[in-house]
Design an enzyme around this catalytic site. Structure first.
Site, PDB file in Angstrom:
ATOM      1  N   CYS A 155      40.473 125.220  -8.497  1.00  0.00           N
ATOM      2  CA  CYS A 155      40.822 126.311  -9.407  1.00  0.00           C
ATOM      3  C   CYS A 155      41.255 127.565  -8.667  1.00  0.00           C
ATOM      4  O   CYS A 155      41.897 128.457  -9.250  1.00  0.00           O
ATOM      5  CB  CYS A 155      39.637 126.642 -10.310  1.00  0.00           C
ATOM      6  SG  CYS A 155      39.224 125.321 -11.432  1.00  0.00           S
ATOM      7  N   GLU A 214      44.789 121.850 -11.926  1.00  0.00           N
ATOM      8  CA  GLU A 214      44.178 121.123 -13.046  1.00  0.00           C
ATOM      9  C   GLU A 214      44.748 121.686 -14.329  1.00  0.00           C
ATOM     10  O   GLU A 214      44.085 122.403 -15.050  1.00  0.00           O
ATOM     11  CB  GLU A 214      42.664 121.379 -13.020  1.00  0.00           C
ATOM     12  CG  GLU A 214      41.842 120.176 -12.849  1.00  0.00           C
ATOM     13  CD  GLU A 214      40.344 120.476 -12.807  1.00  0.00           C
ATOM     14  OE1 GLU A 214      39.894 121.549 -13.260  1.00  0.00           O
ATOM     15  OE2 GLU A 214      39.630 119.612 -12.314  1.00  0.00           O
TER      16      GLU A 214
HETATM   17  O1  AHR Z   1      35.531 121.245  -7.498  1.00  0.00           O
HETATM   18  C1  AHR Z   1      35.213 122.326  -8.298  1.00  0.00           C
HETATM   19  C2  AHR Z   1      36.263 122.578  -9.358  1.00  0.00           C
HETATM   20  O2  AHR Z   1      36.324 121.502 -10.230  1.00  0.00           O
HETATM   21  C3  AHR Z   1      37.670 122.694  -8.856  1.00  0.00           C
HETATM   22  O3  AHR Z   1      37.983 123.957  -8.424  1.00  0.00           O
HETATM   23  C4  AHR Z   1      38.477 122.354 -10.050  1.00  0.00           C
HETATM   24  O4  AHR Z   1      39.734 121.829  -9.720  1.00  0.00           O
HETATM   25  C5  AHR Z   1      37.602 121.419 -10.825  1.00  0.00           C
HETATM   26  O5  AHR Z   1      37.490 121.796 -12.139  1.00  0.00           O
END
Ligand code: AHR
Length: 660
Positions: A246, A378
């Site tokens: 994220c 994501e």
């Molecule tokens: O791995 C933790 C978080 O999980 C990551 O930042 C995200 O891509 C997913 O939601």
């Protein structure tokens, strides 16, 4: 090209027409070592890195000083005034704004009398870990104000306030200059504090106060924690995905990850807040920022060091959809796409190209030979497809050699997944990133997930996964044996389907025992130590036993996907001429199994079996007891083409046998 003599579809058919024969069939594992099904990509088992859980700043980035350049939103966070012996002074933070946007602030220390001593003190990231007998390198940017003549003395003190290291620099003149000094720590201390004392009267400006261990990964000044990177190197990873997660997206577009701000001299890298700092009320870390001392150059270099393909993931013009979900208007997307083009030049361009030159100036004239690039982390919805199409059009036209990674969002099923999965498959994209954070049971049940995936469609990057012992983002999740064993069961399914799945990585990678926000995590650290979880050892067992080709491994003529609570897969390694089996016994009972190695002319008489196990599904490794669950290797007798395996309850076993 390999000769696909074995087909899962043909097997399914043979099973359907001969159901009655099952009862008579042997309960031995049959490994068809001379019938490779598909190649295993060298990228198969890799790493996902994100600066979450103080895994970057405060973790693998070995800087010990927090908020070294006073750029946090609360500029004195991590710092405090110190004085003794009746000293009189003050600290004022100056902000020069647009005159130097990447490094706006510095501290002015004013001392009014010669009495006692006055200074500032930095608490580090949950303290500073230092080791007895090791060298530490201190540096500071400073300038004297007219008429001032200060010396600056660094004192590292332990929790009781005793001095365990010291060094002095003497800034000269009224221009900014960097001053350095080194010392050897006289004691080991997990929570040292750095005191920076002034001696003199007047005013002095201070910035970029820094302290690093000399012993970093590959001895690079200002580098990474060697113990943490060594754990990664030991896994022989196929790829390194960075910088997330994220964090790529940011809570808002203004807080997104911009790779260009993370290269060049560290003092010119524009710090931003870490989007994980206040994400979870149950684990607030308001002092979590990204200094970008670990930036894109360092990621590429680390990937190269550990033999992993670099896989950068870029912002697709969309902020995190769990937060604001802001998107950039389509007619303003061009700079985002240009960032991707410039990144390709930074990684792969000649040393005299605009961005290749920056790489060369940082010390790497040779290209990094980047082959993959992710568009978005994501994401979900039409807004992603619209933006991906725009990226793809330009990137594929200018760089058809780069494989683009696409995303189906945070969940491996549901409307959002289905929508993107369909759209991306309609476009016949090259690589789809799927994420799964789910229960241990889900992992065991989904060992067959990819059996039905289209062999001719896009390849799969299992880009983030981890079994959750409680629930996604619960602070009570544990890296226990049940989660690790269940991931191993699932991974036999990934391996068996290596024709479709070409990359997989556990997530997140690192967590600081006192600075984390998200659990479970693969490697836990404190200021002095780093420890592999059972999940780490599962990953390592798969990645260091990856093999080159999948071969069928059957129980009662079927792939081993849960019969008798067993999961298994087999590969051969054409480079070492070995057959390698991975067997997961998820039952609470020991099971003895015969293994028949078909098609192996003269198997070695001795093999090895490496076992990872615990009879307690709640068992974990801890920083104090890091070796509760670690792989143990033993010799294994081979009789002709047969061997016997005693599979312990709740165990993961890896067998290696020479094929001739
Ligand atoms: O791995 C933790 C978080 O999980 C990551 O930042 C995200 O891509 C997913 O939601």
């Amino acid at each position: 090209m390999i000769n696909k003599r074995f087909s899962w579809a043909a097997f399914a058919l043979s099973i359907a027409v001969s159901v009655n024969s099952f009862a008579q069939q042997s309960t031995a594992f049959v490994v068809k070592a001379n019938q490779p099904v598909t190649e295993i990509q060298p990228t198969m088992w890799g790493l996902f890195f994100e600066d979450i859980n103080m895994g970057g700043d405060g973790g693998v980035y070995a800087e010990l000083v927090k908020n070294r350049s006073f750029e946090f939103d609360t500029p004195m966070m991590g710092w405090k005034e110190i004085k003794e012996g009746g000293a009189e002074g003050s600290v004022l933070v100056y902000n020069i704004g647009e005159k130097n946007p990447a490094n706006r602030r510095y501290a002015r220390v004013k001392v009014k009398s010669d009495n006692g001593r006055y200074g500032i003190s930095n608490e580090g990231f949950r303290g500073m870990g230092v080791k007895e007998g090791k060298q530490y390198d201190f540096s500071v940017m400073a300038r004297q104000q007219n008429g001032s003549n200060f010396t600056l003395t660094l004192e590292l003190v332990n929790e009781s306030g005793q001095k365990i290291g010291t060094a002095t620099v003497t800034p000269e003149g009224t221009e900014w200059k960097k001053y350095t000094a080194s010392f050897t720590a006289s004691a080991t201390e997990p929570k040292a504090t750095l005191n920076l004392w002034t001696k003199g009267k007047g005013e002095i400006d201070i910035d970029m106060v820094s302290l690093f261990p000399k012993e970093t990964w590959k001895g690079r000044p200002g580098g990474l924690r060697a113990d943490m990177i060594q754990l990664l190197a030991d896994m022989n990873p196929g790829f390194l995905r960075f910088p997330g997660g994220c964090i790529v997206e940011g809570r808002t577009l203004d807080e997104r990850y911009e790779w260009k701000k993370t290269i060049g001299p560290v003092e010119d890298r524009d710090l931003i807040v870490n989007r994980w700092n206040t994400e979870f009320d149950h684990r607030l870390t308001p002092d979590y920022y990204q200094s970008f001392g670990l930036g894109f150059y360092e990621y590429f270099l680390t990937a190269e060091d550990i033999g992993a393909e670099p896989i950068p993931i870029l912002n697709a013009g969309m902020a995190c959809q769990f937060n604001t979900g802001e998107v950039v208007p389509m007619d303003q997307l061009e700079p985002y796409i240009q960032d991707a083009l410039d990144l390709i030049e930074f990684a792969n361009g000649p040393a005299d190209s605009e961005w290749g030159k920056k790489r060369a100036e940082m010390g790497h004239p040779k290209p990094f030979n980047m082959k993959y690039l992710g568009v978005g982390n994501e994401q979900w919805g039409e807004q992603y497809i619209e933006r991906f199409d725009a990226f793809e059009k330009v990137l594929k036209e200018k760089h058809p050699e780069i494989t683009l990674v696409t995303t189906t969002g945070p969940f491996p099923a549901g409307d959002r997944f289905d929508y993107l999965n369909k759209e991306l498959r309609d476009r016949n994209v090259e690589l789809i990133d799927e994420h799964y954070y789910n229960t241990p049971e889900w992992f065991q049940q989904n060992a067959t997930r990819y059996d039905s995936y289209d062999r001719n469609g896009p390849k799969i990057f299992a880009g983030e996964y981890a079994a959750q012992s409680v629930a996604i983002a619960s602070p009570d999740n544990k890296n226990n044996w049940l989660t690790a064993m269940s991931e191993a069961a699932f991974m036999t399914g990934l391996e068996r389907n290596a024709e479709v799945v070409v990359m997989a990585s556990y997530a997140p990678l690192f967590a600081h025992a006192e600075g984390w926000q998200w659990t479970p995590d693969m490697i836990w650290v404190d200021n002095l130590k780093a420890q592999g979880t059972p999940n780490y050892y599962v990953q390592k067992l798969f990645s260091t036993n990856a093999g080159t080709h999948v071969v069928p491994m059957l129980l009662d003529n079927k792939a081993v996907t849960g019969q008798d609570k067993l999961f298994a897969s087999a590969v051969i390694d054409k480079k070492t001429n070995e057959v390698i089996l991975k067997i997961v016994n998820t039952s609470d009972k020991a099971q003895s199994k015969e293994v028949l190695l078909e098609g192996v002319k003269k198997p070695g008489r001795k093999g090895t079996v490496t076992v990872l196990k615990s009879d307690n599904l709640d068992a974990m490794n801890t920083l104090d007891k890091p070796a509760q669950i670690v792989p143990v290797e033993q010799p294994l007798k081979v009789r002709g083409n047969k061997l016997n395996l005693d599979l312990a309850p709740y165990s993961v076993s890896v067998v290696r046998v020479k094929m001739s």
